[in-house]
Scaffold this motif. Structure first.
Motif, PDB file in Angstrom:
ATOM      1  N   LYS A 104       0.850  -1.205   0.000  1.00  0.00           N
ATOM      2  CA  LYS A 104       0.000   0.000   0.000  1.00  0.00           C
ATOM      3  C   LYS A 104       0.884   1.253   0.000  1.00  0.00           C
ATOM      4  O   LYS A 104       0.625   2.224  -0.705  1.00  0.00           O
ATOM      5  N   GLN A 105       1.960   1.206   0.790  1.00  0.00           N
ATOM      6  CA  GLN A 105       2.816   2.393   0.912  1.00  0.00           C
ATOM      7  C   GLN A 105       3.728   2.614  -0.283  1.00  0.00           C
ATOM      8  O   GLN A 105       3.983   3.744  -0.664  1.00  0.00           O
ATOM      9  N   PHE A 106       4.234   1.499  -0.857  1.00  0.00           N
ATOM     10  CA  PHE A 106       5.343   1.655  -1.802  1.00  0.00           C
ATOM     11  C   PHE A 106       5.116   1.099  -3.212  1.00  0.00           C
ATOM     12  O   PHE A 106       5.809   1.526  -4.136  1.00  0.00           O
ATOM     13  N   ALA A 107       4.206   0.140  -3.388  1.00  0.00           N
ATOM     14  CA  ALA A 107       4.112  -0.536  -4.691  1.00  0.00           C
ATOM     15  C   ALA A 107       3.574   0.390  -5.776  1.00  0.00           C
ATOM     16  O   ALA A 107       2.773   1.288  -5.503  1.00  0.00           O
ATOM     17  N   LEU A 108       4.020   0.140  -7.014  1.00  0.00           N
ATOM     18  CA  LEU A 108       3.604   0.961  -8.149  1.00  0.00           C
ATOM     19  C   LEU A 108       2.470   0.317  -8.921  1.00  0.00           C
ATOM     20  O   LEU A 108       1.628   0.993  -9.498  1.00  0.00           O
ATOM     21  N   SER A 109       2.462  -1.023  -8.971  1.00  0.00           N
ATOM     22  CA  SER A 109       1.467  -1.757  -9.757  1.00  0.00           C
ATOM     23  C   SER A 109       1.534  -3.222  -9.334  1.00  0.00           C
ATOM     24  O   SER A 109       2.405  -3.598  -8.529  1.00  0.00           O
ATOM     25  N   ILE A 110       0.677  -4.057  -9.911  1.00  0.00           N
ATOM     26  CA  ILE A 110       0.686  -5.487  -9.551  1.00  0.00           C
ATOM     27  C   ILE A 110       2.020  -6.137  -9.925  1.00  0.00           C
ATOM     28  O   ILE A 110       2.513  -7.015  -9.224  1.00  0.00           O
ATOM     29  N   GLY A 111       2.623  -5.684 -11.012  1.00  0.00           N
ATOM     30  CA  GLY A 111       3.914  -6.241 -11.431  1.00  0.00           C
ATOM     31  C   GLY A 111       5.058  -5.654 -10.612  1.00  0.00           C
ATOM     32  O   GLY A 111       5.918  -6.371 -10.121  1.00  0.00           O
ATOM     33  N   GLU A 112       5.038  -4.339 -10.464  1.00  0.00           N
ATOM     34  CA  GLU A 112       6.082  -3.655  -9.679  1.00  0.00           C
ATOM     35  C   GLU A 112       5.531  -3.435  -8.266  1.00  0.00           C
ATOM     36  O   GLU A 112       5.196  -2.309  -7.869  1.00  0.00           O
ATOM     37  N   ASN A 113       5.445  -4.561  -7.523  1.00  0.00           N
ATOM     38  CA  ASN A 113       4.776  -4.490  -6.220  1.00  0.00           C
ATOM     39  C   ASN A 113       5.758  -4.581  -5.047  1.00  0.00           C
ATOM     40  O   ASN A 113       5.402  -5.009  -3.956  1.00  0.00           O
ATOM     41  N   SER A 114       7.002  -4.179  -5.303  1.00  0.00           N
ATOM     42  CA  SER A 114       8.013  -3.864  -4.262  1.00  0.00           C
ATOM     43  C   SER A 114       8.592  -5.037  -3.475  1.00  0.00           C
ATOM     44  O   SER A 114       9.753  -4.997  -3.094  1.00  0.00           O
ATOM     45  N   VAL A 115       7.764  -6.038  -3.177  1.00  0.00           N
ATOM     46  CA  VAL A 115       8.273  -7.164  -2.383  1.00  0.00           C
ATOM     47  C   VAL A 115       7.651  -8.491  -2.814  1.00  0.00           C
ATOM     48  O   VAL A 115       6.535  -8.528  -3.330  1.00  0.00           O
ATOM     49  N   HIS A 116       8.406  -9.551  -2.568  1.00  0.00           N
ATOM     50  CA  HIS A 116       7.890 -10.916  -2.690  1.00  0.00           C
ATOM     51  C   HIS A 116       8.026 -11.579  -1.333  1.00  0.00           C
ATOM     52  O   HIS A 116       9.013 -11.350  -0.619  1.00  0.00           O
ATOM     53  N   GLY A 117       7.081 -12.442  -0.986  1.00  0.00           N
ATOM     54  CA  GLY A 117       7.206 -13.267   0.214  1.00  0.00           C
ATOM     55  C   GLY A 117       6.663 -14.657  -0.052  1.00  0.00           C
ATOM     56  O   GLY A 117       5.703 -14.814  -0.823  1.00  0.00           O
ATOM     57  N   SER A 118       7.257 -15.655   0.566  1.00  0.00           N
ATOM     58  CA  SER A 118       6.832 -17.048   0.346  1.00  0.00           C
ATOM     59  C   SER A 118       5.354 -17.214   0.704  1.00  0.00           C
ATOM     60  O   SER A 118       4.855 -16.589   1.632  1.00  0.00           O
ATOM     61  N   ASP A 119       4.677 -18.127  -0.039  1.00  0.00           N
ATOM     62  CA  ASP A 119       3.243 -18.337   0.227  1.00  0.00           C
ATOM     63  C   ASP A 119       2.957 -19.553   1.106  1.00  0.00           C
ATOM     64  O   ASP A 119       1.807 -19.818   1.429  1.00  0.00           O
ATOM     65  N   SER A 120       3.997 -20.314   1.476  1.00  0.00           N
ATOM     66  CA  SER A 120       3.795 -21.463   2.373  1.00  0.00           C
ATOM     67  C   SER A 120       5.132 -21.796   3.033  1.00  0.00           C
ATOM     68  O   SER A 120       6.193 -21.382   2.542  1.00  0.00           O
ATOM     69  N   ILE A 121       5.068 -22.554   4.119  1.00  0.00           N
ATOM     70  CA  ILE A 121       6.302 -22.952   4.804  1.00  0.00           C
ATOM     71  C   ILE A 121       7.155 -23.811   3.873  1.00  0.00           C
ATOM     72  O   ILE A 121       8.377 -23.658   3.815  1.00  0.00           O
ATOM     73  N   GLU A 122       6.490 -24.688   3.131  1.00  0.00           N
ATOM     74  CA  GLU A 122       7.224 -25.562   2.205  1.00  0.00           C
ATOM     75  C   GLU A 122       7.965 -24.733   1.150  1.00  0.00           C
ATOM     76  O   GLU A 122       9.158 -24.932   0.900  1.00  0.00           O
ATOM     77  N   ASN A 123       7.258 -23.786   0.533  1.00  0.00           N
ATOM     78  CA  ASN A 123       7.914 -22.947  -0.479  1.00  0.00           C
ATOM     79  C   ASN A 123       8.993 -22.049   0.125  1.00  0.00           C
ATOM     80  O   ASN A 123       9.989 -21.746  -0.537  1.00  0.00           O
TER      81      ASN A 123
END
Ligand code: CMP
Length: 139
Positions: A104-123
């Protein structure tokens, strides 16, 4: 239980000198940065990392954006780190991200969305292993 998740501060954010601002949000939320490195991803690294999206229409653009400029790869540690970091990041599409979240604070768009984070413990385990060896993670 203490858990680890994998994070990438993406090129749109490193380009705008937002690494420190994003790390402040991460640490403010109680996630500990237990490994961190700045790296310019190769096309092969980016393709492999986003392999699950290979058939999606945005795959080529995503790989292009992720290799354009340096990223910061990180391991974050906390109780329920995977879910906690997803909450701190906010929705993938910044237009849907909650107030106070990184996207919300920093992203520019869905593609340029500033950060990635894992979606599960396994991943998280799979993604961490692509960038860090055990001795590089200091909890
Ligand atoms: P990330 O969490 O890194 O995982 C895949 C990325 O693809 C996602 O964040 C977005 O930055 C990017 N992306 C680009 N277009 C889309 C889309 N239409 N839907 C989902 N993800 C997208």
């Amino acid at each position: 239980m203490t858990e680890r998740t994998f994070s990438i501060i993406k090129p749109d954010a490193t380009r705008r000198n937002l690494t420190g601002a994003i790390n402040a949000v991460i640490e403010g939320a109680g996630l500990r940065i237990v490994a961190q490195r700045r790296v310019k991803l190769s096309e092969a690294q980016a393709r492999k990392f986003y392999e699950v999206h290979a058939e999606r229409p945005f795959y080529g653009e995503l790989v292009g954006q992720m290799t354009a400029e340096p990223v910061v790869v990180q391991v974050l540690e906390a109780e329920n780190a995977v879910a906690k970091y997803r909450e701190v990041m906010g929705a993938t599409n910044p237009e849907q991200a909650a107030d106070g979240t990184i996207r919300k604070q920093f992203a520019l768009s869905i593609g340029e969305n500033s950060v990635h984070g894992s979606d599960s413990i396994e991943n998280a385990g799979i993604e961490i292993a692509q960038f860090f060896t055990d001795d590089q993670i200091v909890g």
